[in-house]
Design a protein around this motif. Structure first.
Motif, PDB file in Angstrom:
ATOM      1  N   ARG A 207     -13.246  -5.368 -17.979  1.00  0.00           N
ATOM      2  CA  ARG A 207     -13.599  -5.103 -17.290  1.00  0.00           C
ATOM      3  C   ARG A 207     -12.837  -3.930 -16.265  1.00  0.00           C
ATOM      4  O   ARG A 207     -13.474  -2.459 -16.249  1.00  0.00           O
ATOM      5  N   THR A 208     -11.841  -3.947 -16.590  1.00  0.00           N
ATOM      6  CA  THR A 208     -10.920  -3.013 -15.971  1.00  0.00           C
ATOM      7  C   THR A 208     -10.642  -1.593 -17.020  1.00  0.00           C
ATOM      8  O   THR A 208     -10.942  -0.144 -16.580  1.00  0.00           O
ATOM      9  N   ILE A 209     -10.979  -1.372 -18.618  1.00  0.00           N
ATOM     10  CA  ILE A 209     -10.847  -0.792 -19.066  1.00  0.00           C
ATOM     11  C   ILE A 209     -12.253   0.429 -19.051  1.00  0.00           C
ATOM     12  O   ILE A 209     -12.724   1.044 -18.805  1.00  0.00           O
ATOM     13  N   GLU A 210     -13.453  -0.997 -18.454  1.00  0.00           N
ATOM     14  CA  GLU A 210     -14.682  -0.315 -18.732  1.00  0.00           C
ATOM     15  C   GLU A 210     -15.159   0.330 -17.171  1.00  0.00           C
ATOM     16  O   GLU A 210     -15.821   1.709 -16.950  1.00  0.00           O
ATOM     17  N   SER A 211     -14.037  -0.093 -16.075  1.00  0.00           N
ATOM     18  CA  SER A 211     -14.264   0.561 -14.933  1.00  0.00           C
ATOM     19  C   SER A 211     -13.919   2.103 -15.219  1.00  0.00           C
ATOM     20  O   SER A 211     -13.871   3.039 -14.767  1.00  0.00           O
ATOM     21  N   SER A 212     -12.528   2.331 -15.890  1.00  0.00           N
ATOM     22  CA  SER A 212     -11.514   3.510 -15.897  1.00  0.00           C
ATOM     23  C   SER A 212     -12.642   4.503 -16.962  1.00  0.00           C
ATOM     24  O   SER A 212     -12.378   5.899 -16.662  1.00  0.00           O
ATOM     25  N   LYS A 213     -13.710   3.967 -17.513  1.00  0.00           N
ATOM     26  CA  LYS A 213     -14.625   5.569 -18.345  1.00  0.00           C
ATOM     27  C   LYS A 213     -16.658   4.993 -17.182  1.00  0.00           C
ATOM     28  O   LYS A 213     -16.866   6.179 -18.141  1.00  0.00           O
ATOM     29  N   ASP A 214     -15.193   4.744 -15.516  1.00  0.00           N
ATOM     30  CA  ASP A 214     -16.911   4.643 -15.121  1.00  0.00           C
ATOM     31  C   ASP A 214     -17.811   4.333 -16.413  1.00  0.00           C
ATOM     32  O   ASP A 214     -19.336   4.437 -15.967  1.00  0.00           O
ATOM     33  N   GLN A 215     -18.245   2.460 -16.723  1.00  0.00           N
ATOM     34  CA  GLN A 215     -19.313   2.067 -18.395  1.00  0.00           C
ATOM     35  C   GLN A 215     -18.904   0.893 -17.302  1.00  0.00           C
ATOM     36  O   GLN A 215     -19.396  -0.351 -17.913  1.00  0.00           O
ATOM     37  N   LEU A 216     -18.610   0.723 -16.011  1.00  0.00           N
ATOM     38  CA  LEU A 216     -19.022  -1.034 -15.543  1.00  0.00           C
ATOM     39  C   LEU A 216     -20.368  -0.996 -15.416  1.00  0.00           C
ATOM     40  O   LEU A 216     -21.120  -0.649 -14.709  1.00  0.00           O
ATOM     41  N   PHE A 217     -20.844  -2.116 -16.387  1.00  0.00           N
ATOM     42  CA  PHE A 217     -21.815  -2.421 -16.650  1.00  0.00           C
ATOM     43  C   PHE A 217     -22.603  -4.122 -15.308  1.00  0.00           C
ATOM     44  O   PHE A 217     -23.966  -3.186 -14.882  1.00  0.00           O
ATOM     45  N   THR A 218     -21.582  -4.676 -14.907  1.00  0.00           N
ATOM     46  CA  THR A 218     -22.007  -5.139 -14.013  1.00  0.00           C
ATOM     47  C   THR A 218     -21.102  -5.780 -12.737  1.00  0.00           C
ATOM     48  O   THR A 218     -19.917  -6.293 -13.217  1.00  0.00           O
ATOM     49  N   MET A 219     -21.348  -5.441 -11.618  1.00  0.00           N
ATOM     50  CA  MET A 219     -20.591  -5.709 -10.959  1.00  0.00           C
ATOM     51  C   MET A 219     -21.101  -7.508 -10.119  1.00  0.00           C
ATOM     52  O   MET A 219     -21.848  -8.080 -10.296  1.00  0.00           O
ATOM     53  N   THR A 246     -25.949  -7.070 -11.513  1.00  0.00           N
ATOM     54  CA  THR A 246     -26.148  -5.988 -12.137  1.00  0.00           C
ATOM     55  C   THR A 246     -27.232  -5.257 -11.991  1.00  0.00           C
ATOM     56  O   THR A 246     -27.186  -3.946 -11.882  1.00  0.00           O
ATOM     57  N   ASP A 247     -28.755  -5.205 -11.085  1.00  0.00           N
ATOM     58  CA  ASP A 247     -29.345  -3.630 -11.309  1.00  0.00           C
ATOM     59  C   ASP A 247     -29.385  -3.441 -10.304  1.00  0.00           C
ATOM     60  O   ASP A 247     -29.525  -2.087  -9.611  1.00  0.00           O
ATOM     61  N   MET A 248     -27.851  -4.141  -8.310  1.00  0.00           N
ATOM     62  CA  MET A 248     -27.348  -3.273  -7.965  1.00  0.00           C
ATOM     63  C   MET A 248     -26.124  -1.985  -8.156  1.00  0.00           C
ATOM     64  O   MET A 248     -26.396  -1.169  -8.038  1.00  0.00           O
ATOM     65  N   THR A 249     -25.643  -2.655  -9.253  1.00  0.00           N
ATOM     66  CA  THR A 249     -25.036  -1.711  -9.868  1.00  0.00           C
ATOM     67  C   THR A 249     -25.292  -0.597 -11.125  1.00  0.00           C
ATOM     68  O   THR A 249     -24.749   0.675 -10.033  1.00  0.00           O
ATOM     69  N   PHE A 250     -26.759  -0.658 -11.456  1.00  0.00           N
ATOM     70  CA  PHE A 250     -27.498   0.725 -12.176  1.00  0.00           C
ATOM     71  C   PHE A 250     -28.147   0.744 -11.451  1.00  0.00           C
ATOM     72  O   PHE A 250     -27.707   2.270 -11.076  1.00  0.00           O
ATOM     73  N   GLN A 251     -28.196   0.641  -9.970  1.00  0.00           N
ATOM     74  CA  GLN A 251     -29.198   1.557  -8.441  1.00  0.00           C
ATOM     75  C   GLN A 251     -28.263   2.540  -8.153  1.00  0.00           C
ATOM     76  O   GLN A 251     -28.172   3.736  -8.305  1.00  0.00           O
ATOM     77  N   ILE A 252     -27.145   1.625  -8.091  1.00  0.00           N
ATOM     78  CA  ILE A 252     -25.486   3.255  -7.580  1.00  0.00           C
ATOM     79  C   ILE A 252     -25.028   4.294  -8.576  1.00  0.00           C
ATOM     80  O   ILE A 252     -25.391   4.697  -7.976  1.00  0.00           O
ATOM     81  N   ARG A 253     -24.566   3.711 -10.242  1.00  0.00           N
ATOM     82  CA  ARG A 253     -24.321   4.059 -11.090  1.00  0.00           C
ATOM     83  C   ARG A 253     -25.105   5.178 -11.488  1.00  0.00           C
ATOM     84  O   ARG A 253     -24.622   6.610 -11.704  1.00  0.00           O
ATOM     85  N   THR A 254     -27.026   4.661 -11.820  1.00  0.00           N
ATOM     86  CA  THR A 254     -27.603   5.342 -12.690  1.00  0.00           C
ATOM     87  C   THR A 254     -28.634   6.440 -11.680  1.00  0.00           C
ATOM     88  O   THR A 254     -28.970   7.576 -12.202  1.00  0.00           O
ATOM     89  N   ARG A 255     -29.179   5.194 -10.692  1.00  0.00           N
ATOM     90  CA  ARG A 255     -30.292   5.778 -10.228  1.00  0.00           C
ATOM     91  C   ARG A 255     -29.808   6.930  -8.819  1.00  0.00           C
ATOM     92  O   ARG A 255     -29.403   7.956  -8.937  1.00  0.00           O
ATOM     93  N   LEU A 256     -28.607   6.519  -8.382  1.00  0.00           N
ATOM     94  CA  LEU A 256     -27.186   7.153  -7.410  1.00  0.00           C
ATOM     95  C   LEU A 256     -26.600   8.770  -7.497  1.00  0.00           C
ATOM     96  O   LEU A 256     -25.907   9.393  -7.587  1.00  0.00           O
ATOM     97  N   GLY A 257     -25.850   8.251  -8.937  1.00  0.00           N
ATOM     98  CA  GLY A 257     -25.205   8.875  -9.683  1.00  0.00           C
ATOM     99  C   GLY A 257     -23.649   8.195  -9.256  1.00  0.00           C
ATOM    100  O   GLY A 257     -23.015   9.395  -9.409  1.00  0.00           O
ATOM    101  N   LYS A 258     -23.573   6.943  -8.214  1.00  0.00           N
ATOM    102  CA  LYS A 258     -22.158   7.070  -7.688  1.00  0.00           C
ATOM    103  C   LYS A 258     -21.583   6.568  -8.668  1.00  0.00           C
ATOM    104  O   LYS A 258     -21.507   5.912  -9.530  1.00  0.00           O
ATOM    105  N   LYS A 259     -20.090   6.685  -8.218  1.00  0.00           N
ATOM    106  CA  LYS A 259     -19.667   5.686  -8.589  1.00  0.00           C
ATOM    107  C   LYS A 259     -18.867   4.716  -8.704  1.00  0.00           C
ATOM    108  O   LYS A 259     -18.244   3.771  -7.257  1.00  0.00           O
ATOM    109  N   VAL A 260     -18.866   3.330  -9.613  1.00  0.00           N
ATOM    110  CA  VAL A 260     -18.597   1.628  -9.135  1.00  0.00           C
ATOM    111  C   VAL A 260     -17.619   1.130 -10.145  1.00  0.00           C
ATOM    112  O   VAL A 260     -16.905   1.917 -11.420  1.00  0.00           O
TER     113      VAL A 260
END
Length: 451
Positions: A207-219, A246-260
């Motif tokens: 998840r650290t690698i996913e996070s560095s690419k802003d591709q964290l799949f789920t909190m 997972t839905d909350m993760t995608f709401q913030i990153r995909t719908r709101l376009g913010k960093k997770v």
């Protein structure tokens, strides 16, 4: 030389399958480890704020009488100022004496600002109610059956305060090593140690690698943190899915376009797995929640123009499409032996593939050991589990079959938080087989009468 050439020639079919772990897992693992080490060596120095901001810690409570007090104790032991923490215990229809544990904590930890609110049933509803009760600039959710590492809250707030682009983050989840050591029974102990190893590699490396690419799949639903202002821009937690985190993760990153991101030095300790039955239901539930959320957001993001650039598409290909080759390997073995394929060649081929997966585990082992230097106790325990690298591919192989069952069940049964256990699945399968056998017998009896 003759025997080597013969073996390689006859192993050709299986060497082709070996390309899957090489291309999909081994090469990415090597690249990711190099990136991980570079990130670790160039970690920015974080500056504490002049005044620590208010933080609300939400603890959903459901029949948590046995664990809630110790969870609150771990909050009380935080290095974060108690005067800047609000703790909201969101009770969602408990039937035990969870309130008694809260009352005891009130008397034992008088400096903590504790609130106890009653909510409708369900974790998502409890979280949503507590969010409206929160007063902190940051909102942190933790499960009631786990413990916070003493610097966890402070380390999360430091990340938020030093990077305004971060909207939300997940912490690192590890099973409690003392409980892992005390697990009874050989097979249960093996399962618990593999789970500990899996969590360490998944959170501190993957998840650290996913996070560095802003591709964290789920909190993680067990431990996540948010800027409250961002939470109030979402639809809050979805009460209609079992993958609300997972839905909350995608709401913030995909719908709101913010960093997770992940805060790898904020650790939350959970109880080790209680046995194979819990592993079976837990992984199916995760699989089902992942598929539900993916189906929703794939329709929004996976356009044909950028199909293979979409990380969600790549994730689904790696996590799900390549589940089926593992299934093919297993069934093909029996078929090939029946067709006269040399069993020795099959064994050598499987040994090669297994060795490749062990190599991946060793690479991840080395990187996680480095990351855990801040936590000598965890590093010591983890490093003494080096031998788990030899068993981890088998553990992950079993998990891949459980996930495959989860995919099938997701297509054939209605979503529910309580998944069918191994025992229930076994009884259902045997009932179907008995019914099929009886159907065949009945058909044969009819055929005989017809003659």
């Amino acid at each position: 030389m003759y025997w080597i050439n013969l073996a390689l020639t006859r192993m050709g079919f299986w060497i082709t399958w070996a390309l899957i772990p090489i291309v999909v897992e081994i090469i990415p693992a090597i690249i990711s480890t190099i990136k991980l080490m570079r990130l670790h060596l160039h970690e920015p120095k974080l500056t504490p704020p002049g005044k620590w901001p208010w933080v609300t810690i939400i603890v959903p409570v459901y029949n948590s009488e046995d664990t809630l007090f110790e969870c609150i104790r771990s909050i009380n032991n935080q290095t974060y100022p108690k005067s800047a923490m609000q703790i909201v215990l969101a009770n969602n229809q408990s039937t035990d004496d969870s309130f008694g544990a809260y009352a005891r904590a009130q008397n034992t930890f008088p400096e903590l600002i504790l609130r106890y609110v009653n909510t409708d049933k369900g974790k998502a509803r409890a979280l949503n109610t507590a969010i409206y009760e929160s007063i902190g600039i940051y909102v942190i959710n933790i499960d009631s059956d786990g413990l916070l590492e003493k610097n966890a809250v402070k380390n999360m707030v430091l990340r938020f305060e030093n990077d305004n682009s971060i909207a939300a983050m997940t912490g690192a989840i590890l099973p409690k090593r003392e409980m892992v050591q005390n697990v009874k029974g050989f097979w249960h102990k093996m399962l618990a140690k593999n789970e500990y190893y899996e969590y360490a590699q998944a959170f501190l490396s993957g998840r650290t690698i996913e996070s560095s690419k802003d591709q964290l799949f789920t909190m993680s639903g067990a431990f996540s943190a948010f800027r409250r202002e961002v939470l109030m821009e979402t639809f809050l937690y979805d009460i209609d899915t079992i993958g609300e985190d997972t839905d909350m993760t995608f709401q913030i990153r995909t719908r709101l376009g913010k960093k997770v991101v992940i805060c790898a030095d904020a650790i939350f300790y959970v109880e080790p797995i209680s046995g194979f039955s819990e592993l079976y239901t837990q992984r199916q539930r995760w699989q089902r929640g992942e598929l539900e959320v993916t189906e929703n957001y794939m329709s929004q993001t996976a356009s044909l123009k950028r199909f293979f650039k979409n990380f969600l598409v790549r994730r689904m290909i790696i996590d799900h499409t390549f589940t089926f080759p593992r299934m093919i390997w297993t069934f093909a073995s029996f078929v090939l032996v029946a067709f006269g394929y040399a069993p020795l060649i099959l064994i050598l081929s499987y040994a090669l593939i297994y060795a490749l997966y062990v190599f991946v585990a060793i690479i991840n082992f080395a990187s996680v050991c480095v990351i855990l230097r801040k936590y000598p106790g965890e590093q010591h325990f983890y490093s003494h589990l080096w031998w788990v690298t030899l068993l981890l591919p088998l553990y992950m192989f079993v998990n891949s079959w459980i996930r495959l069952v989860g995919i099938i069940n997701a297509m054939t049964t209605q979503a529910t938080w309580h998944m069918r256990g191994v025992g229930e699945e076994y009884h259902r399968i045997t009932a179907v087989l008995r019914d099929d056998v009886e159907t065949i017998r009945e058909q044969r009896r009819r055929d005989r009468k017809g003659k």
